[in-house]
Scaffold this motif. Structure first.
Motif, PDB file in Angstrom:
ATOM      1  N   ALA A  36       0.824  -1.210   0.000  1.00  0.00           N
ATOM      2  CA  ALA A  36       0.000   0.000   0.000  1.00  0.00           C
ATOM      3  C   ALA A  36       0.859   1.262   0.000  1.00  0.00           C
ATOM      4  N   LEU A  37       1.993   1.208   0.672  1.00  0.00           N
ATOM      5  CA  LEU A  37       2.853   2.393   0.746  1.00  0.00           C
ATOM      6  C   LEU A  37       3.691   2.592  -0.514  1.00  0.00           C
ATOM      7  N   THR A  38       3.956   1.532  -1.254  1.00  0.00           N
ATOM      8  CA  THR A  38       4.822   1.665  -2.428  1.00  0.00           C
ATOM      9  C   THR A  38       4.058   1.901  -3.721  1.00  0.00           C
ATOM     10  N   ILE A  39       2.756   1.674  -3.728  1.00  0.00           N
ATOM     11  CA  ILE A  39       1.976   1.960  -4.937  1.00  0.00           C
ATOM     12  C   ILE A  39       1.812   3.473  -5.038  1.00  0.00           C
ATOM     13  N   THR A  40       2.218   4.030  -6.171  1.00  0.00           N
ATOM     14  CA  THR A  40       2.058   5.468  -6.384  1.00  0.00           C
ATOM     15  C   THR A  40       1.228   5.694  -7.640  1.00  0.00           C
ATOM     16  N   PRO A  41       0.085   6.324  -7.501  1.00  0.00           N
ATOM     17  CA  PRO A  41      -0.746   6.616  -8.666  1.00  0.00           C
ATOM     18  C   PRO A  41      -0.068   7.639  -9.577  1.00  0.00           C
ATOM     19  N   SER A  42      -0.305   7.499 -10.862  1.00  0.00           N
ATOM     20  CA  SER A  42       0.257   8.445 -11.829  1.00  0.00           C
ATOM     21  C   SER A  42      -0.481   9.771 -11.807  1.00  0.00           C
ATOM     22  N   GLY A  43      -1.686   9.753 -11.326  1.00  0.00           N
ATOM     23  CA  GLY A  43      -2.493  10.965 -11.238  1.00  0.00           C
ATOM     24  C   GLY A  43      -3.838  10.638 -10.625  1.00  0.00           C
ATOM     25  N   ASP A  47      -7.246   5.014 -11.603  1.00  0.00           N
ATOM     26  CA  ASP A  47      -8.156   4.250 -10.752  1.00  0.00           C
ATOM     27  C   ASP A  47      -7.582   2.900 -10.340  1.00  0.00           C
ATOM     28  N   ASP A  48      -6.779   2.289 -11.204  1.00  0.00           N
ATOM     29  CA  ASP A  48      -6.194   0.994 -10.867  1.00  0.00           C
ATOM     30  C   ASP A  48      -5.243   1.097  -9.676  1.00  0.00           C
ATOM     31  N   ALA A  49      -4.439   2.124  -9.643  1.00  0.00           N
ATOM     32  CA  ALA A  49      -3.514   2.311  -8.519  1.00  0.00           C
ATOM     33  C   ALA A  49      -4.282   2.600  -7.232  1.00  0.00           C
ATOM     34  N   HIS A  50      -5.316   3.424  -7.326  1.00  0.00           N
ATOM     35  CA  HIS A  50      -6.125   3.715  -6.135  1.00  0.00           C
ATOM     36  C   HIS A  50      -6.832   2.461  -5.637  1.00  0.00           C
ATOM     37  N   ALA A  51      -7.293   1.620  -6.557  1.00  0.00           N
ATOM     38  CA  ALA A  51      -7.925   0.358  -6.165  1.00  0.00           C
ATOM     39  C   ALA A  51      -6.903  -0.574  -5.516  1.00  0.00           C
ATOM     40  N   GLY A  52      -5.681  -0.586  -6.026  1.00  0.00           N
ATOM     41  CA  GLY A  52      -4.622  -1.399  -5.423  1.00  0.00           C
ATOM     42  C   GLY A  52      -4.270  -0.944  -4.021  1.00  0.00           C
ATOM     43  N   ILE A  53      -4.226   0.360  -3.824  1.00  0.00           N
ATOM     44  CA  ILE A  53      -3.956   0.903  -2.488  1.00  0.00           C
ATOM     45  C   ILE A  53      -5.079   0.510  -1.534  1.00  0.00           C
ATOM     46  N   THR A  54      -6.311   0.664  -1.979  1.00  0.00           N
ATOM     47  CA  THR A  54      -7.450   0.312  -1.137  1.00  0.00           C
ATOM     48  C   THR A  54      -7.440  -1.166  -0.783  1.00  0.00           C
ATOM     49  N   LEU A  55      -7.205  -2.025  -1.775  1.00  0.00           N
ATOM     50  CA  LEU A  55      -7.171  -3.459  -1.527  1.00  0.00           C
ATOM     51  C   LEU A  55      -6.050  -3.827  -0.561  1.00  0.00           C
ATOM     52  N   SER A  56      -4.880  -3.255  -0.737  1.00  0.00           N
ATOM     53  CA  SER A  56      -3.762  -3.534   0.162  1.00  0.00           C
ATOM     54  C   SER A  56      -4.071  -3.086   1.590  1.00  0.00           C
ATOM     55  N   CYS A  57      -4.697  -1.934   1.717  1.00  0.00           N
ATOM     56  CA  CYS A  57      -5.064  -1.446   3.050  1.00  0.00           C
ATOM     57  C   CYS A  57      -6.113  -2.342   3.699  1.00  0.00           C
ATOM     58  N   ALA A  96      -4.543   2.141   7.823  1.00  0.00           N
ATOM     59  CA  ALA A  96      -5.751   2.965   7.940  1.00  0.00           C
ATOM     60  C   ALA A  96      -5.453   4.417   7.575  1.00  0.00           C
ATOM     61  N   THR A  97      -4.291   4.896   7.981  1.00  0.00           N
ATOM     62  CA  THR A  97      -3.895   6.262   7.630  1.00  0.00           C
ATOM     63  C   THR A  97      -3.686   6.399   6.122  1.00  0.00           C
ATOM     64  N   ARG A  98      -3.027   5.426   5.526  1.00  0.00           N
ATOM     65  CA  ARG A  98      -2.798   5.453   4.067  1.00  0.00           C
ATOM     66  C   ARG A  98      -4.124   5.410   3.315  1.00  0.00           C
ATOM     67  N   TRP A  99      -5.054   4.617   3.794  1.00  0.00           N
ATOM     68  CA  TRP A  99      -6.366   4.510   3.158  1.00  0.00           C
ATOM     69  C   TRP A  99      -7.128   5.823   3.285  1.00  0.00           C
ATOM     70  N   ALA A 100      -7.021   6.463   4.470  1.00  0.00           N
ATOM     71  CA  ALA A 100      -7.727   7.731   4.691  1.00  0.00           C
ATOM     72  C   ALA A 100      -7.136   8.851   3.820  1.00  0.00           C
ATOM     73  N   VAL A 101      -5.818   8.841   3.679  1.00  0.00           N
ATOM     74  CA  VAL A 101      -5.159   9.865   2.861  1.00  0.00           C
ATOM     75  C   VAL A 101      -5.486   9.664   1.401  1.00  0.00           C
ATOM     76  N   GLY A 102      -5.608   8.407   0.993  1.00  0.00           N
ATOM     77  CA  GLY A 102      -5.961   8.125  -0.391  1.00  0.00           C
ATOM     78  C   GLY A 102      -4.761   7.760  -1.209  1.00  0.00           C
ATOM     79  N   GLY A 103      -4.095   8.644  -1.711  1.00  0.00           N
ATOM     80  CA  GLY A 103      -2.933   8.280  -2.516  1.00  0.00           C
ATOM     81  C   GLY A 103      -2.458   9.482  -3.195  1.00  0.00           C
TER      82      GLY A 103
END
Length: 103
Positions: A36-43, A47-57, A96-103
């Motif tokens: 979750a911490l290493t996935i960085t969305p391109s912008g 949506d795929d990166a944000h979904a990956g962050i959410t799933l990891s969290c 939980a913090t990473r999920w709340a921040v979003g990405g």
């Protein structure tokens, strides 16, 4: 002649047995938290990166909740002090913090 109580004799073995699933759940939580911490969305449109962050969290929080549920069992609490649960709880807080921040 007085010797150690039977409870004290089995505690070391019980600690080893109960430490295995708690350690594995903490390692699983650590892996998904790292993901979750290493996935960085391109912008904002990625949506795929944000979904990956959410799933990891979510998977980190599920592993943390399972570790906490295991630790709440009376036999586990007697054998393992609360410090065994602390790494999993910290990982859950980070996720939980990473999920709340979003990405």
């Amino acid at each position: 002649m007085t010797g150690p109580s039977p409870v004290d004799d089995d505690r070391g073995c019980l600690r080893a047995v109960l430490a295995v699933p708690l350690t594995l759940l903490t390692l699983i939580a650590a892996y998904f938290c790292w993901t979750a911490l290493t996935i960085t969305p391109s912008g904002a449109w990625d949506d795929d990166a944000h979904a990956g962050i959410t799933l990891s969290c979510v998977l980190t929080l599920a592993s943390t909740a399972t570790a906490a549920a295991l630790w709440l069992a009376p036999s586990t609490r007697r054998a393992l002090p609360w410090q065994w649960l602390l790494p999993a709880l910290l990982l859950g807080t980070v996720a939980a913090t990473r999920w709340a921040v979003g990405g």
